[in-house]
Scaffold this active site. Structure first.
Site, PDB file in Angstrom:
ATOM      1  CG  ASP A   1      -2.231  17.992 -36.348  1.00 53.88           C
ATOM      2  OD1 ASP A   1      -3.431  18.364 -36.353  1.00 53.88           O
ATOM      3  OD2 ASP A   1      -1.583  17.788 -37.388  1.00 53.88           O
TER       4      ASP A   1
ATOM      5  CB  CYS B   1      -4.239  15.502 -37.946  1.00 55.80           C
ATOM      6  SG  CYS B   1      -4.473  14.322 -39.283  1.00 55.80           S
TER       7      CYS B   1
ATOM      8  CB  THR C   1      -6.262  15.212 -43.983  1.00 61.44           C
ATOM      9  OG1 THR C   1      -5.155  14.504 -43.400  1.00 61.44           O
ATOM     10  CG2 THR C   1      -5.745  16.369 -44.836  1.00 61.44           C
ATOM     11  N   GLY C   2      -7.108  14.157 -40.987  1.00 59.56           N
ATOM     12  CA  GLY C   2      -7.415  12.897 -40.301  1.00 59.56           C
ATOM     13  C   GLY C   2      -6.551  11.753 -40.818  1.00 59.56           C
TER      14      GLY C   2
ATOM     15  CG  HIS D   1     -19.809  -3.995 -41.187  1.00 62.01           C
ATOM     16  ND1 HIS D   1     -20.071  -3.826 -42.523  1.00 62.01           N
ATOM     17  CD2 HIS D   1     -21.014  -4.239 -40.599  1.00 62.01           C
ATOM     18  CE1 HIS D   1     -21.377  -3.963 -42.735  1.00 62.01           C
ATOM     19  NE2 HIS D   1     -21.973  -4.205 -41.584  1.00 62.01           N
TER      20      HIS D   1
ATOM     21  CG  HIS E   1     -19.072  -8.042 -39.638  1.00 63.23           C
ATOM     22  ND1 HIS E   1     -18.754  -7.680 -40.921  1.00 63.23           N
ATOM     23  CD2 HIS E   1     -20.426  -7.992 -39.552  1.00 63.23           C
ATOM     24  CE1 HIS E   1     -19.854  -7.403 -41.592  1.00 63.23           C
ATOM     25  NE2 HIS E   1     -20.887  -7.591 -40.784  1.00 63.23           N
TER      26      HIS E   1
END
Ligand code: RB5
Length: 145
Positions: free
Chosen positions: A8, A65, A67-68, A98, A133
């Site tokens: 964004d 974005c 903050t992510g 993992h 995993h």
């Protein structure tokens, strides 16, 4: 690899720095927008990008974005996507080893470009450990059904 990327306005500047960096690593990059610093709604870019990764059109995705967090919430709602929000290199390495994460989220207002490049390089170059995993990933996949 074929890499899909989106941002964004809060991640636009970082995205512009990362695209040539990723291409120099030998990958091809497709940008799902946005295309300027004008204010947009991150779901409009994150959902189409994540859906294209989930459909197998791209091997990995990168979503940015401010903050992510917003893009990571969106991407993780798409079936088949395991999106990891990373702000450090160790998390980037471990989420590949993992979680076999197929989308990397970062915050353009949280981390600087050099940290973002280091995270991106490690995330693109690290493989999945499998083994125990794999069982955990299978449980996530089962839950999605
Ligand atoms: C946009 O102002 C901002 O809310 C967005 O980039 C992101 O940080 C949301 O999680």
């Amino acid at each position: 690899m074929k890499i899909a990327i989106c941002s964004d306005h809060g991640g636009f500047e970082l995205k512009l720095r990362l695209i040539p960096f990723i291409e120099e690593m030998g990958h091809t990059v497709t940008d799902f927008g946005c295309c300027s610093e004008a204010s947009v709604d991150y779901p409009d870019m994150a959902f189409p990008m994540a859906e294209a990764v989930a459909a197998g059109e791209y091997e990995r995705g990168i979503a940015i974005c401010g903050t992510g967090i917003g893009v990571s919430i969106c991407c993780n709602k798409v079936k088949g996507i395991r999106c990891a929000l990373c702000g450090d290199v160790l998390s980037a390495e471990l989420t590949r080893r993992h979680n076999d994460s197929n989308v990397l989220a970062m915050g353009g207002r949280i981390i600087g470009p050099e940290t973002a490049k280091a995270i991106t390089r490690v995330w693109l170059e690290t493989g999945f450990d499998g083994g125990r995993h794999e069982n955990r990933i299978n449980k996530i996949t089962e839950y999605e059904k």
